[in-house]
Design a protein around this motif. Sequence first.
Motif, PDB file in Angstrom:
ATOM      1  N   VAL A 134      45.276  49.471  44.062  1.00  0.00           N
ATOM      2  CA  VAL A 134      44.463  48.366  44.577  1.00  0.00           C
ATOM      3  C   VAL A 134      43.384  48.947  45.479  1.00  0.00           C
ATOM      4  CG1 VAL A 134      44.400  46.305  46.026  1.00  0.00           C
ATOM      5  CG2 VAL A 134      46.313  46.665  44.461  1.00  0.00           C
ATOM      6  N   LEU A 135      42.147  48.502  45.266  1.00  0.00           N
ATOM      7  CA  LEU A 135      41.020  48.945  46.080  1.00  0.00           C
ATOM      8  C   LEU A 135      40.395  47.749  46.788  1.00  0.00           C
ATOM      9  CD1 LEU A 135      39.242  51.252  43.445  1.00  0.00           C
ATOM     10  CD2 LEU A 135      40.989  51.913  45.110  1.00  0.00           C
ATOM     11  N   TRP A 136      39.938  47.976  48.021  1.00  0.00           N
ATOM     12  CA  TRP A 136      39.176  46.971  48.757  1.00  0.00           C
ATOM     13  C   TRP A 136      37.819  47.606  49.116  1.00  0.00           C
ATOM     14  CZ3 TRP A 136      40.788  42.012  49.251  1.00  0.00           C
ATOM     15  CH2 TRP A 136      42.141  41.741  49.046  1.00  0.00           C
ATOM     16  N   MET A 146      40.124  48.432  34.996  1.00  0.00           N
ATOM     17  CA  MET A 146      39.698  48.193  36.374  1.00  0.00           C
ATOM     18  C   MET A 146      39.116  46.792  36.398  1.00  0.00           C
ATOM     19  SD  MET A 146      36.880  50.136  38.796  1.00  0.00           S
ATOM     20  CE  MET A 146      37.877  51.620  38.968  1.00  0.00           C
ATOM     21  N   CYS A 147      39.666  45.929  37.267  1.00  0.00           N
ATOM     22  CA  CYS A 147      39.279  44.521  37.219  1.00  0.00           C
ATOM     23  C   CYS A 147      39.409  43.886  38.597  1.00  0.00           C
ATOM     24  CB  CYS A 147      40.180  43.789  36.220  1.00  0.00           C
ATOM     25  SG  CYS A 147      39.795  42.055  35.973  1.00  0.00           S
ATOM     26  N   ALA A 148      38.523  42.960  38.916  1.00  0.00           N
ATOM     27  CA  ALA A 148      38.652  42.167  40.139  1.00  0.00           C
ATOM     28  C   ALA A 148      39.725  41.113  39.889  1.00  0.00           C
ATOM     29  CB  ALA A 148      37.326  41.502  40.484  1.00  0.00           C
ATOM     30  N   CYS A 149      40.797  41.142  40.683  1.00  0.00           N
ATOM     31  CA  CYS A 149      41.926  40.253  40.409  1.00  0.00           C
ATOM     32  C   CYS A 149      42.723  40.000  41.675  1.00  0.00           C
ATOM     33  CB  CYS A 149      42.828  40.869  39.335  1.00  0.00           C
ATOM     34  SG  CYS A 149      44.239  39.846  38.903  1.00  0.00           S
ATOM     35  N   CYS A 150      43.230  38.765  41.813  1.00  0.00           N
ATOM     36  CA  CYS A 150      44.013  38.392  42.989  1.00  0.00           C
ATOM     37  C   CYS A 150      45.499  38.252  42.666  1.00  0.00           C
ATOM     38  CB  CYS A 150      43.497  37.084  43.581  1.00  0.00           C
ATOM     39  SG  CYS A 150      43.625  35.685  42.445  1.00  0.00           S
ATOM     40  N   GLY A 151      45.891  38.541  41.430  1.00  0.00           N
ATOM     41  CA  GLY A 151      47.271  38.301  41.019  1.00  0.00           C
ATOM     42  C   GLY A 151      48.258  39.343  41.478  1.00  0.00           C
ATOM     43  N   THR A 152      49.515  39.151  41.079  1.00  0.00           N
ATOM     44  CA  THR A 152      50.583  40.105  41.395  1.00  0.00           C
ATOM     45  C   THR A 152      50.829  41.000  40.190  1.00  0.00           C
ATOM     46  OG1 THR A 152      52.257  38.478  40.715  1.00  0.00           O
ATOM     47  CG2 THR A 152      51.702  38.582  43.049  1.00  0.00           C
ATOM     48  N   HIS A 153      51.104  42.288  40.444  1.00  0.00           N
ATOM     49  CA  HIS A 153      51.250  43.265  39.381  1.00  0.00           C
ATOM     50  C   HIS A 153      52.422  44.192  39.670  1.00  0.00           C
ATOM     51  CE1 HIS A 153      47.009  42.038  39.684  1.00  0.00           C
ATOM     52  NE2 HIS A 153      46.970  42.160  38.367  1.00  0.00           N
ATOM     53  N   VAL A 154      52.832  44.924  38.648  1.00  0.00           N
ATOM     54  CA  VAL A 154      53.900  45.909  38.814  1.00  0.00           C
ATOM     55  C   VAL A 154      53.360  47.111  39.581  1.00  0.00           C
ATOM     56  CG1 VAL A 154      55.071  45.174  36.707  1.00  0.00           C
ATOM     57  CG2 VAL A 154      53.350  46.998  36.589  1.00  0.00           C
ATOM     58  N   LYS A 207      48.547  36.784  53.424  1.00  0.00           N
ATOM     59  CA  LYS A 207      49.100  36.873  52.071  1.00  0.00           C
ATOM     60  C   LYS A 207      49.929  38.145  51.934  1.00  0.00           C
ATOM     61  CE  LYS A 207      45.016  34.434  50.353  1.00  0.00           C
ATOM     62  NZ  LYS A 207      44.407  34.237  51.710  1.00  0.00           N
ATOM     63  N   LEU A 208      51.224  38.008  52.092  1.00  0.00           N
ATOM     64  CA  LEU A 208      52.126  39.154  52.061  1.00  0.00           C
ATOM     65  C   LEU A 208      52.203  39.796  50.677  1.00  0.00           C
ATOM     66  CD1 LEU A 208      55.030  37.684  54.227  1.00  0.00           C
ATOM     67  CD2 LEU A 208      53.184  39.207  54.971  1.00  0.00           C
ATOM     68  N   TYR A 209      51.995  39.005  49.631  1.00  0.00           N
ATOM     69  CA  TYR A 209      52.106  39.532  48.267  1.00  0.00           C
ATOM     70  C   TYR A 209      50.994  40.514  47.947  1.00  0.00           C
ATOM     71  CZ  TYR A 209      48.909  35.577  47.710  1.00  0.00           C
ATOM     72  OH  TYR A 209      47.874  34.678  47.862  1.00  0.00           O
ATOM     73  N   TYR A 210      49.897  40.471  48.695  1.00  0.00           N
ATOM     74  CA  TYR A 210      48.823  41.440  48.473  1.00  0.00           C
ATOM     75  C   TYR A 210      49.281  42.857  48.839  1.00  0.00           C
ATOM     76  CZ  TYR A 210      44.799  38.448  47.366  1.00  0.00           C
ATOM     77  OH  TYR A 210      43.898  37.629  46.747  1.00  0.00           O
ATOM     78  N   ASN A 211      50.060  42.960  49.905  1.00  0.00           N
ATOM     79  CA  ASN A 211      50.527  44.266  50.352  1.00  0.00           C
ATOM     80  C   ASN A 211      51.768  44.725  49.610  1.00  0.00           C
ATOM     81  OD1 ASN A 211      48.498  44.482  52.337  1.00  0.00           O
ATOM     82  ND2 ASN A 211      49.711  43.267  53.776  1.00  0.00           N
ATOM     83  N   VAL A 215      43.570  48.367  39.585  1.00  0.00           N
ATOM     84  CA  VAL A 215      43.301  49.485  38.682  1.00  0.00           C
ATOM     85  C   VAL A 215      44.579  49.991  38.022  1.00  0.00           C
ATOM     86  CG1 VAL A 215      42.270  51.784  38.454  1.00  0.00           C
ATOM     87  CG2 VAL A 215      41.431  50.195  40.223  1.00  0.00           C
ATOM     88  N   PHE A 216      44.545  50.076  36.697  1.00  0.00           N
ATOM     89  CA  PHE A 216      45.511  50.863  35.944  1.00  0.00           C
ATOM     90  C   PHE A 216      44.709  52.057  35.434  1.00  0.00           C
ATOM     91  CE2 PHE A 216      48.039  46.952  35.785  1.00  0.00           C
ATOM     92  CZ  PHE A 216      49.314  47.461  36.007  1.00  0.00           C
ATOM     93  N   PRO A 217      44.779  53.206  36.103  1.00  0.00           N
ATOM     94  CA  PRO A 217      43.898  54.342  35.802  1.00  0.00           C
ATOM     95  C   PRO A 217      43.900  54.722  34.324  1.00  0.00           C
ATOM     96  CG  PRO A 217      45.193  54.770  37.762  1.00  0.00           C
ATOM     97  CD  PRO A 217      45.746  53.526  37.162  1.00  0.00           C
ATOM     98  N   GLY A 218      42.696  54.792  33.765  1.00  0.00           N
ATOM     99  CA  GLY A 218      42.565  55.156  32.363  1.00  0.00           C
ATOM    100  C   GLY A 218      42.710  53.999  31.404  1.00  0.00           C
TER     101      GLY A 218
END
Length: 381
Positions: free
Chosen positions: A158-160, A191-199, A5-9, A185-188
């Motif tokens: 992103v944390l693993w 923090m959520c378990a999520c598989c989606g794409t983000h900015v 899954k290239l979108y993860y990186n 994670v968006f600090p502050g």
Amino acid sequence: METLKLYYNDAFLSAFDATVLSCEALKKGFAVVLDRTAFYPEGGGQPCDWGTLGEAKVRDVQEKDGVIVHTCDKALTVGETVHGEIDWQRRFDHMQQHSGEHIVSGMLCANYHCDNTGFHMGAESVIIDYNADIPWEGVLEIERKANAYIWENHPFEVLWPSAEELKTLPYRSKKERTGAVRITVFPGADMCACCGTHVAHSGQVGLVKFIGWQKFRDGVRLELLCGQRALRCLAQSWEQNRAIGQALSVKPEKTFAAVERLQNELAAVRAKADRLEEDAFARIAKAHAGAGDVLLLREEMSSDGVRRLCDAVSAQCGGRCAVFAGADGGYKYAVIHPGQDISALIKHMNQALNGRGGGRDGFAQGSVAATAEEIRAFFDC
């Protein structure tokens, strides 16, 4: 073998090359599996990516047991290297919506000690359910804080974590999970378990705007716009308000007061018109006092006006009153005969005059698709 899954990186990766592992014919299109992909599959409330694989269009992407299947409109050759391109406008829109939802949900859930129980990213807006009674004023306050956070341009992380590390993390909607868990994670803010794409940074969300609030089960359902969708909505709203201001000869910030003034003026005019109408109905009724059965054809009136005129005349005429208002081809009607059963008459009339409607206890109301001549002919027979 699971698809890489290239979108993860790199969620900003819009083009890539991959090897075709399989291609199976479907009723509509072909199911293509690659060794690697940047196409995000539908999941977690987020729609899939669209784009192309070579000359083939990709219009659906699904994941099953770690394998990502691309539904294409053309067959691809197994073993070949294919160039893939993501519909970037659609992908970035989804990244803005998903990231904005994370920020506001993190803040709302922390502030109201609740959970996000539903999330759907539609083509027009994002729908989010919360299991707390969050007031609209509170939603707007979170909107203000979320936009301030967005403009501070915080980095996305992103944390693993390992299984042991996961137990210690205070992520939202914490549930028992197995295997590798991706923590976003968006600090502050969230923090959520999520598989989606983000900015990559919160500033890329642009802005967030809540446009809907309603009670839902034991909490509320909110409607949200982020990024380009929010900007487009606000621009359209401003243009609409500007046009209203021009029509009312007021500045855009004064339109609501001007509309209130017009509503009050309209209410006064309607009240006066109602009084004049009642006087006119009384005169018409007096003119038909003791006349027995009465048929009146009038110009266009409201259904309520037709009923009230018929009621006034039937109280004076001593027989049956039928009022039809409209023009050839379409009339509203009211028929009143106090103390009489007119159901058979109305059924016959509707059949003869292409009508629909009915009633009981000597009263019926509806409409007909007939001419004045046809109406007069029916009541003369």
